[in-house]
Design an enzyme around this catalytic site. Structure first.
Site, PDB file in Angstrom:
ATOM      1  N   ASP A  44       0.843  -1.191   0.000  1.00 21.07           N
ATOM      2  CA  ASP A  44       0.000   0.000   0.000  1.00 21.07           C
ATOM      3  C   ASP A  44       0.885   1.250   0.000  1.00 21.07           C
ATOM      4  OD1 ASP A  44      -2.943   1.121   0.884  1.00 21.07           O
ATOM      5  OD2 ASP A  44      -1.335   2.253   1.858  1.00 21.07           O
ATOM      6  N   TYR A  49       2.904  10.040  -0.388  1.00 24.45           N
ATOM      7  CA  TYR A  49       4.017   9.432   0.333  1.00 24.45           C
ATOM      8  C   TYR A  49       5.346   9.726  -0.356  1.00 24.45           C
ATOM      9  CZ  TYR A  49       0.409   6.504   2.623  1.00 24.45           C
ATOM     10  OH  TYR A  49      -0.694   6.034   3.305  1.00 24.45           O
ATOM     11  N   LYS A  74      -3.034   6.004  -3.965  1.00 24.30           N
ATOM     12  CA  LYS A  74      -4.142   6.901  -3.617  1.00 24.30           C
ATOM     13  C   LYS A  74      -3.972   8.250  -4.292  1.00 24.30           C
ATOM     14  CE  LYS A  74      -3.768   4.832   0.992  1.00 24.30           C
ATOM     15  NZ  LYS A  74      -2.368   4.400   0.883  1.00 24.30           N
ATOM     16  N   HIS A 107      -7.713   9.667  -1.337  1.00 23.62           N
ATOM     17  CA  HIS A 107      -6.992   9.632  -0.064  1.00 23.62           C
ATOM     18  C   HIS A 107      -7.758  10.315   1.071  1.00 23.62           C
ATOM     19  CE1 HIS A 107      -2.591   9.321   1.498  1.00 23.62           C
ATOM     20  NE2 HIS A 107      -3.446   9.052   2.462  1.00 23.62           N
TER      21      HIS A 107
END
Length: 280
Positions: A44, A49, A74, A107
């Site tokens: 994931d 990120y 996401k 998200h």
């Protein structure tokens, strides 16, 4: 690896390797490579990120067939309209070095920039349309949301052609979100548990430690087993090889109902942030 079956028939491994706060470069690459080596088949990540390139390279270098790995990313808050989301999906595919995603999520439901006059509703509808198109085109095998509360889901249902397959929220012992969980289950939406260790706040909790001693397991393993017995899909994150491996050893024991009830009620655990109040 045991699996859940999403409401569209797609199978998803019951535990995933989370990569939040794992830095792009060697840390993300080495962590994902090790996770895949020791048995994880579900990874994931997310656009925000900043580690999609390293995650994708680790998958490519793993020696595993792409079809053996379940990969999630996401759409971030700055892509909350149809055109931006559509472009961002292709960007994520390119960064990850894959030609399809197994799961794509919105998200957050309510970016700060879209709170006036409920503009987030149109924003989510636009993102969802782009995701539905990617789903129908075979670029994505399943689509869902993250951090969506009941009113966000109800607004999305007004325009959605495809029902969300997943809602990824903060779930951990002491953070059970009972009303939201019941709503999602009624709609046949799988619940993924991010921060299933309460962002570390379970550690040192006397109730968790007592239960861990009882089963000769670690506090982390107890918390992850709690998630599984609740029917959640936990996404533990670690950059430490021994912890990455230990977090998989949760399929060889069962917590009794009394201990599950105790874990439900523990205090001092990090809880879900209000998506209507976050500062981004």
């Amino acid at each position: 690896m045991e699996v859940y079956t999403l409401n569209n028939g797609v199978e998803i491994p019951k535990i995933g390797f989370g990569t939040w706060q794992i830095s792009e470069g060697d840390e993300a690459y080495n962590s994902v490579r090790h996770a895949l080596k020791v048995g994880y088949r579900h990874v994931d990540t997310a656009q925000v990120y900043g580690n999609e390139v390293s995650v994708g390279k680790a998958i490519a270098d793993s020696g595993l067939a792409r079809s053996d790995i379940f990969l999630t990313t996401k759409v971030w808050n700055d892509k909350h309209n149809y055109e931006l989301a559509k472009a961002s999906i292709d960007e994520s595919l390119e960064k990850l070095g894959v030609d399809y995603l197994d799961l794509l999520l919105i998200h957050w439901p309510n970016p700060k920039a879209l709170r006036e006059n409920d503009a987030w509703k149109a924003g989510n509808a636009g993102v969802w349309k782009a995701m539905e198109e990617a789903y129908k085109a075979g670029k994505v095998r399943a689509i869902g949301v993250s951090n969506f509360m009941i009113h966000h889901l109800e607004a999305l249902f007004e325009t959605a052609e495809v029902k969300p397959h997943v809602n990824q929220i903060l779930l951990a012992p002491g953070c059970v979100q009972e009303e939201l969980v019941a709503f999602c289950r009624d709609k046949d939406i799988l619940l993924e548990a991010y921060s299933p260790l309460g962002t570390g706040t379970i550690f040192g909790n006397p109730v968790v430690e007592e239960i861990a001693d009882k089963y000769d397991k670690s506090a982390a393993q107890v918390a992850l087993r709690w998630s599984l017995q609740k029917g959640f899909l936990p996404l533990p994150k670690s950059a430490t090889p021994k912890n990455i491996e230990a977090n998989l050893h949760i399929f060889d024991f069962d917590l009794d109902e009394e201990d599950i009830s105790k874990l439900d009620k523990i205090e001092g655990i990090k809880t879900q942030r209000d998506p209507d109040q976050v500062g981004f």
